[in-house]
Design an enzyme around this catalytic site. Structure first.
Site, PDB file in Angstrom:
ATOM      1  N   ASP A 104      -2.610  -4.637   8.348  1.00 12.67           N
ATOM      2  CA  ASP A 104      -2.712  -5.850   7.549  1.00 12.67           C
ATOM      3  C   ASP A 104      -2.902  -7.001   8.533  1.00 12.67           C
ATOM      4  O   ASP A 104      -2.058  -7.245   9.377  1.00 12.67           O
ATOM      5  CB  ASP A 104      -1.395  -6.036   6.781  1.00 12.67           C
ATOM      6  CG  ASP A 104      -1.594  -6.647   5.422  1.00 12.67           C
ATOM      7  OD1 ASP A 104      -2.299  -7.676   5.351  1.00 12.67           O
ATOM      8  OD2 ASP A 104      -1.045  -6.116   4.448  1.00 12.67           O
ATOM      9  N   ASP A 206      -5.438 -10.431   4.669  1.00 13.39           N
ATOM     10  CA  ASP A 206      -4.614 -11.170   3.727  1.00 13.39           C
ATOM     11  C   ASP A 206      -5.303 -12.471   3.300  1.00 13.39           C
ATOM     12  O   ASP A 206      -5.882 -13.182   4.126  1.00 13.39           O
ATOM     13  CB  ASP A 206      -3.292 -11.497   4.441  1.00 13.39           C
ATOM     14  CG  ASP A 206      -2.218 -11.999   3.508  1.00 13.39           C
ATOM     15  OD1 ASP A 206      -1.792 -11.219   2.641  1.00 13.39           O
ATOM     16  OD2 ASP A 206      -1.796 -13.157   3.656  1.00 13.39           O
ATOM     17  N   GLU A 268      -8.530  -9.335   0.794  1.00 12.99           N
ATOM     18  CA  GLU A 268      -7.721  -9.538  -0.413  1.00 12.99           C
ATOM     19  C   GLU A 268      -8.355 -10.652  -1.231  1.00 12.99           C
ATOM     20  O   GLU A 268      -8.307 -11.820  -0.854  1.00 12.99           O
ATOM     21  CB  GLU A 268      -6.281  -9.917  -0.045  1.00 12.99           C
ATOM     22  CG  GLU A 268      -5.381  -9.922  -1.269  1.00 12.99           C
ATOM     23  CD  GLU A 268      -4.117 -10.755  -1.134  1.00 12.99           C
ATOM     24  OE1 GLU A 268      -3.250 -10.635  -2.020  1.00 12.99           O
ATOM     25  OE2 GLU A 268      -3.988 -11.533  -0.172  1.00 12.99           O
ATOM     26  N   HIS A 330       1.809  -4.268  -3.393  1.00 20.84           N
ATOM     27  CA  HIS A 330       3.151  -4.813  -3.178  1.00 20.84           C
ATOM     28  C   HIS A 330       3.352  -6.177  -3.829  1.00 20.84           C
ATOM     29  O   HIS A 330       4.422  -6.760  -3.692  1.00 20.84           O
ATOM     30  CB  HIS A 330       3.402  -4.919  -1.675  1.00 20.84           C
ATOM     31  CG  HIS A 330       2.465  -5.890  -1.022  1.00 20.84           C
ATOM     32  ND1 HIS A 330       1.099  -5.683  -0.976  1.00 20.84           N
ATOM     33  CD2 HIS A 330       2.672  -7.091  -0.442  1.00 20.84           C
ATOM     34  CE1 HIS A 330       0.529  -6.719  -0.385  1.00 20.84           C
ATOM     35  NE2 HIS A 330       1.459  -7.588  -0.051  1.00 20.84           N
ATOM     36  N   ASP A 331       2.329  -6.702  -4.484  1.00 23.12           N
ATOM     37  CA  ASP A 331       2.440  -8.007  -5.141  1.00 23.12           C
ATOM     38  C   ASP A 331       2.445  -7.900  -6.664  1.00 23.12           C
ATOM     39  O   ASP A 331       2.523  -8.921  -7.351  1.00 23.12           O
ATOM     40  CB  ASP A 331       1.263  -8.915  -4.745  1.00 23.12           C
ATOM     41  CG  ASP A 331       1.269  -9.265  -3.269  1.00 23.12           C
ATOM     42  OD1 ASP A 331       2.358  -9.369  -2.682  1.00 23.12           O
ATOM     43  OD2 ASP A 331       0.168  -9.438  -2.707  1.00 23.12           O
TER      44      ASP A 331
HETATM   45  C1  GLC Z   1      -0.892 -12.027   0.163  1.00 20.62           C
HETATM   46  C2  GLC Z   1       0.085 -10.893   0.320  1.00 20.62           C
HETATM   47  C3  GLC Z   1       1.424 -11.361  -0.168  1.00 20.62           C
HETATM   48  C4  GLC Z   1       1.879 -12.512   0.684  1.00 20.62           C
HETATM   49  C5  GLC Z   1       0.832 -13.627   0.695  1.00 20.62           C
HETATM   50  C6  GLC Z   1       1.074 -14.588   1.807  1.00 20.62           C
HETATM   51  O1  GLC Z   1      -1.114 -12.338  -1.147  1.00 20.62           O
HETATM   52  O2  GLC Z   1      -0.371  -9.755  -0.341  1.00 20.62           O
HETATM   53  O3  GLC Z   1       2.367 -10.335  -0.171  1.00 20.62           O
HETATM   54  O4  GLC Z   1       3.083 -13.016   0.214  1.00 20.62           O
HETATM   55  O5  GLC Z   1      -0.468 -13.133   0.896  1.00 20.62           O
HETATM   56  O6  GLC Z   1       0.795 -13.981   3.043  1.00 20.62           O
END
Ligand code: GLC
Ligand code: CA
Length: 543
Positions: A104, A206, A268, A330-331
């Site tokens: 990541d 990310d 993402e 995970h979100d």
């Molecule tokens: C992305 C990640 C998330 C994180 C955010 C800030 O959305 O998936 O888990 O809190 O970015 O890095």
């Protein structure tokens, strides 16, 4: 070397990606938090699932204000998770099994404890001042503009010592880097090279679309579509997300990857199709190998709507762009909680038989569900900051320890280890890897059969996609049927989204051979004219 069965395609096209949240997968040293040696111990299980690539959520040094998405050193491992030597072992063991490892990459922001930020905030004339986004207060002393943090409150925090505000699109311990400064661009490319030189196979990037912000820092307009669910949704984020300039930056990152052999980058991106497609770039100027397609996570679970979504995505995908699908991460609340345990089997059949790369979230393969978190145990920053909507924004429920067996601590830690960092699911004694491995009809047994079928079938891995009209309006409303075809092989996938029996009535001649039912209890010849799906049943049929 590539473990790819189909040499015309690349590993990230034919293979399945498996996401691991390192804090929650396997705790080898008994401190209640997962770690890298733990993941290494479980690699045979992962290989056995039929996974091609493992993606690790952040394992870098971090004060954990956002559980590792606040990175304090991009080129090391958090002592909680192990050492760089543990990482090297993990990487070597992944490769030994013919799999790939993706990391990541969190380029949009660092931790406020990152040495870059410590320097930047030390004085206005520090050489790294401009590595972050600093602004003078508004004339009344308040925030520079109306930008909001995704995790509640303004996106600006005042720094007493130097008298300016810095930008953070997440918690205040996650200051945003300034990518209009070319030293920052180069520093992040060096980070990529550090891991690529080690042999890492790719990155999940990310919040890739947030890396550029409006140069004039204009206020964002009120969104006409705000549903009132979260304060962040109140504004239309036209000056903090998906700016045209971000694409130059991504092209530069892609060039770094392309200077190595066979690496990949998945961004993402929670976006509608038209905006999403831009993140592939063009054949001349490539961007992401895959911009994540999260539509199935956000979809209302309705056969006709899902069919339309898939058809629309397929229709606008450029010819040289490879599709991808995701059911959980995970979100997001766990799949099995969102749509129910029965439909979770149907959804996995969909994920693993659609055209494109599937990404699976750890634990979804055994049907894990959200774990209710008692108020005093809530740890995720948005839930802590906005307790009134913790049930909407809190992400602890989908991040609980992997359930390996029925022993105390579920095999996540030794039975006598420290209590796990998040509570275990109440039903872990039934829903766990060991139990499900011994039951031929379990979710896990089903998942593995489905993975194996996908792998063995050129139609399912690389074939064309076409959805079918069904005989009756009732079937049409409740079922989604499509055909995949490659190398002379034709596969039909028929999914019943309802809890009622559905007669499909396909206008195809003759019969096919049912090769997999979500219930694992039937196989063999079926007549198309009277094909019937039982409640919540999905089937793959060879034509
Ligand atoms: C992305 C990640 C998330 C994180 C955010 C800030 O959305 O998936 O888990 O809190 O970015 O890095
Ligand atoms: Ca540990």
């Amino acid at each position: 070397m590539t473990s790819n069965a189909n040499p015309k395609y690349l590993w990230w096209q034919t293979g399945v990606v498996y996401q691991i949240y390192p804090r929650s997968y396997m705790d080898a040293n008994g401190d209640g938090i997962g770690d890298l040696p733990g993941i290494t111990q479980r690699l045979d299980y992962i290989k056995d699932l039929g996974v091609e690539a493992v993606w690790l959520s952040p394992m870098y040094p971090s004060p954990m204000h956002d559980f590792g998405y606040d990175v304090a050193d991009y080129c090391d491992v958090n002592p909680t998770f192990g050492t760089l030597a543990d990482f090297d072992v993990l990487l070597a063991e992944v490769h030994k099994r013919g799999m790939k490892l993706m990391l990541d990459l969190v380029p949009n922001h660092t931790s406020s404890e990152h040495p870059w930020f410590l320097e930047s905030r030390s004085s206005r004339d520090n050489p790294k001042r401009d590595w972050y986004i600093w602004r003078d207060p508004a004339p009344d002393g308040g925030v520079p503009n109306n930008w909001l943090s995704h995790f509640g409150g303004p996106a600006w925090t005042f720094d007493e010592k130097t008298g300016q505000y810095y930008l953070h699109q997440f918690v205040k311990q996650q200051p945003d880097l300034n990518y209009r400064n070319l030293e920052v661009v180069e520093a992040m490319r060096d980070v990529m090279r550090f891991w690529l030189d080690k042999g890492v196979d790719g990155f999940r990037v990310d919040v890739i679309g947030l890396m550029m912000k409006d140069e004039q820092f204009r206020d964002e307009p009120i969104s006409p579509n705000w549903d009132g669910r979260t304060p962040f949704g109140k504004l239309d984020h036209i000056y903090t997300a998906n700016l045209p300039e971000v694409h130059d930056l991504i092209r530069g990152m892609r060039k770094v990857l392309d200077s190595y052999d066979d690496r990949m980058m998945v961004g993402e991106t929670y976006l509608p199709n038209d905006m999403l497609m831009v993140y592939y770039g063009t054949p001349e100027q490539r961007e992401c190998h895959l911009p994540f397609n999260f539509q199935l996570i956000l979809a209302p679970w309705d056969a006709a709507k899902v069919r339309k979504m898939v058809d629309d995505y397929e229709a606008v995908l450029p010819a040289d762009a490879w599709p991808n699908w995701v059911l959980g991460n995970h979100d997001q609340h766990r799949l099995s909680t969102r749509i129910g345990a029965h439909q979770a089997r149907v959804a996995n059949m969909l994920l693993l038989t659609l055209r494109g790369t599937p990404t699976c979230y750890y634990g979804d393969e055994i049907g894990m569900q959200d774990v209710p978190i008692p108020a005093h145990m809530i740890q995720d920053p948005p839930a802590v900051n906005m307790p009134e909507i913790a049930h909407i924004v809190g992400r602890d429920p989908e991040r609980t320890p992997m359930q390996w067996n029925a022993l105390p601590n579920a095999g996540f830690s030794a039975p006598d280890a420290k209590e796990a960092w998040l509570p275990l699911a109440a039903n872990y004694t039934e829903v766990n890897v060991e139990q499900e491995s011994s039951n031929p009809y379990s979710f896990l047994s089903y998942f593995k059969k489905l993975m194996a079928l996908r792998k063995s079938s050129p139609a399912l891995t690389v074939g064309s996609y076409r959805s079918l009209e069904l005989g009756s309006p009732k079937a049409q409303a409740s079922c989604f049927v499509y055909e995949r075809q490659a190398e002379g092989q034709r596969m039909l996938v028929a999914l019943n989204f309802s809890a009622r029996e559905q007669k499909i009535g396909l206008s195809l001649p003759g019969s096919g051979k049912l090769v997999l039912s979500t219930r694992l209890d039937r196989e063999g010849d079926v007549q198309f004219a009277d094909l019937t799906l039982r409640p919540n049943e999905g089937c793959v049929i060879a034509l």
